[in-house]
Design a protein around this motif. Structure first.
Motif, mmCIF file in Angstrom:
data_model
loop_
_atom_site.group_PDB
_atom_site.id
_atom_site.type_symbol
_atom_site.label_atom_id
_atom_site.label_comp_id
_atom_site.label_asym_id
_atom_site.label_seq_id
_atom_site.Cartn_x
_atom_site.Cartn_y
_atom_site.Cartn_z
ATOM 1 N N MET A 42 95.139 65.965 86.847
ATOM 2 C CA MET A 42 93.837 65.854 87.100
ATOM 3 C C MET A 42 92.943 66.696 85.769
ATOM 4 O O MET A 42 91.979 67.342 86.026
ATOM 5 N N GLY A 43 93.659 66.373 84.711
ATOM 6 C CA GLY A 43 92.979 66.633 83.590
ATOM 7 C C GLY A 43 93.364 68.142 83.309
ATOM 8 O O GLY A 43 92.586 68.688 81.992
ATOM 9 N N GLN A 103 89.342 71.479 83.289
ATOM 10 C CA GLN A 103 89.009 69.940 82.778
ATOM 11 C C GLN A 103 89.703 69.958 81.379
ATOM 12 O O GLN A 103 89.481 70.834 80.713
ATOM 13 N N MET A 105 88.904 69.219 77.621
ATOM 14 C CA MET A 105 87.893 69.587 76.858
ATOM 15 C C MET A 105 87.192 68.326 76.244
ATOM 16 O O MET A 105 86.315 68.192 75.967
ATOM 17 N N HIS A 107 86.887 65.840 77.731
ATOM 18 C CA HIS A 107 85.672 64.798 78.602
ATOM 19 C C HIS A 107 84.601 65.609 79.182
ATOM 20 O O HIS A 107 84.431 66.728 79.254
ATOM 21 N N VAL A 111 81.982 62.776 84.203
ATOM 22 C CA VAL A 111 83.047 61.548 83.996
ATOM 23 C C VAL A 111 84.260 62.017 84.426
ATOM 24 O O VAL A 111 84.978 61.511 85.427
ATOM 25 N N ALA A 112 84.727 63.267 83.990
ATOM 26 C CA ALA A 112 86.071 63.846 84.539
ATOM 27 C C ALA A 112 85.931 64.018 86.082
ATOM 28 O O ALA A 112 86.919 63.823 86.576
ATOM 29 N N ASP A 114 84.518 62.176 88.246
ATOM 30 C CA ASP A 114 84.394 60.920 89.029
ATOM 31 C C ASP A 114 85.747 60.548 88.950
ATOM 32 O O ASP A 114 86.245 59.909 89.778
ATOM 33 N N ILE A 115 86.518 60.597 87.600
ATOM 34 C CA ILE A 115 87.883 60.055 87.691
ATOM 35 C C ILE A 115 88.633 60.922 88.243
ATOM 36 O O ILE A 115 89.583 60.311 89.549
ATOM 37 N N ASN A 116 88.570 62.380 88.446
ATOM 38 C CA ASN A 116 89.265 63.012 89.243
ATOM 39 C C ASN A 116 89.018 62.819 90.858
ATOM 40 O O ASN A 116 89.934 62.890 91.665
ATOM 41 N N ALA A 118 87.921 60.151 92.064
ATOM 42 C CA ALA A 118 88.599 58.800 92.330
ATOM 43 C C ALA A 118 90.189 58.767 92.669
ATOM 44 O O ALA A 118 90.607 58.234 93.466
#
Lengths: 175, 111
Positions: A42-43, A103, A105, A107, A111-112, A114-116, A118
């Motif tokens: 998750m980033g 997260q 850096m 991103h 946005v991060a 959202d993708i996380n 998802a």
């Protein structure tokens, strides 16, 4: 071309323990392996880099077992997948939605998130299959080899993941 | 084939979202350096290197020997021809043994 180049580098590492050749292999493949781990963690950049390093060290020790029957990158993803499984076992990470790590850096935070959000809707095998299929552009057969699962299972993981993600995206105004 | 089925629409939506919002690994110039530092110390293969050098030298010497066989190596006297040929055959057999050893080593490394 890339495949020939990889084969040449692997031969140099196998035969002469050529560290320069191994460094070139690491340099060429590290962006994709680090990105693969970014999606699984998750980033979390630091954790992804640690896991990617572990993957390359395992590759060094097991490079003689590479017979060239599959693509080298498939072999490397297989090691990365095993490293991630070991990491999960060591840390007993549950798929809890409330533990979102630092997260990446690179991103934008929205946005991060959202993708996380998802990806958190997916089970761990679904997330790996989705990452490899949609982001890393791997074929279903390759993914089956990496995860050591039948192609039918990979297809059903992808199908379930696609349904869950589409539902999440539609509910969040992404249509 | 209809491209507007719910399945295809979902596929398109998911694909676009993931490809647009996927993480990108930020450049890390120290990554390779750090990874290389974590590898075990390189082993010195002096023995192997000597055998390889001797094999290459033997193959080159054999090549020269065979190329010059008729012109220079074989003496004109009839009684010395057998001795010279014996020496040449021994050298060639020795070289073949070295080459076979190297091939076995290569096979063992790969398999």
């Amino acid at each position: 071309m890339r495949r020939t180049n990889d084969t040449l580098l692997i031969s140099r590492v196998m035969l002469f323990d050529d560290r320069r050749a191994f460094a070139t292999l690491v340099e060429q493949h590290q962006p994709t392996i680090r990105r693969f781990f970014l999606h699984q963690t998750m980033g979390d950049t630091m954790l992804s880099d640690d896991l990617a390093q572990e993957t390359f060290i395992k590759l060094y020790y097991s490079i003689k077992q590479f017979k060239g029957l599959s693509n080298f990158s498939t072999y490397l993803y297989r090691i990365a997948y095993n490293v991630f499984q070991d990491h999960l076992r060591r840390n007993k990470i549950t798929e809890d939605a409330d533990a979102i790590p630092e997260q990446s850096m690179s991103h934008n935070n929205d946005v991060a998130m959202d993708i996380n959000k998802a990806l958190q809707h997916l089970s761990q095998p679904e997330r790996i299959a989705v990452t490899l299929y949609y982001i890393e552009d791997r074929k279903v057969d390759d993914i089956a080899q990496i995860l050591q699962l039948p192609t039918g299972t990979i297809k059903s993981h992808l199908s379930r993941a696609r349904t869950k993600l589409a539902k999440f995206l539609k509910n969040n105004g992404y249509e | 084939m209809n491209n507007n089925t719910p399945h295809n629409q979902d596929e398109k939506l998911v694909k676009q979202f993931l490809q647009k919002q996927a993480y990108e690994a930020k450049d890390n110039p120290w990554f390779t350096h750090r990874t290389m530092h974590r590898l075990p110390a390189a082993q010195k293969n002096t023995g192997r290197n000597i055998i390889t050098a001797v094999t290459i030298a033997a193959v080159v010497a054999c090549g020269i020997l065979l190329y010059n066989l008729n012109d220079y190596i074989l003496p004109p006297e009839e009684n010395k021809i057998t001795d010279s040929l014996l020496c040449i055959y021994t050298a060639i057999m020795g070289t073949i043994v070295l080459v076979v050893l190297q091939v076995i080593r290569l096979i063992k490394t790969y398999f």
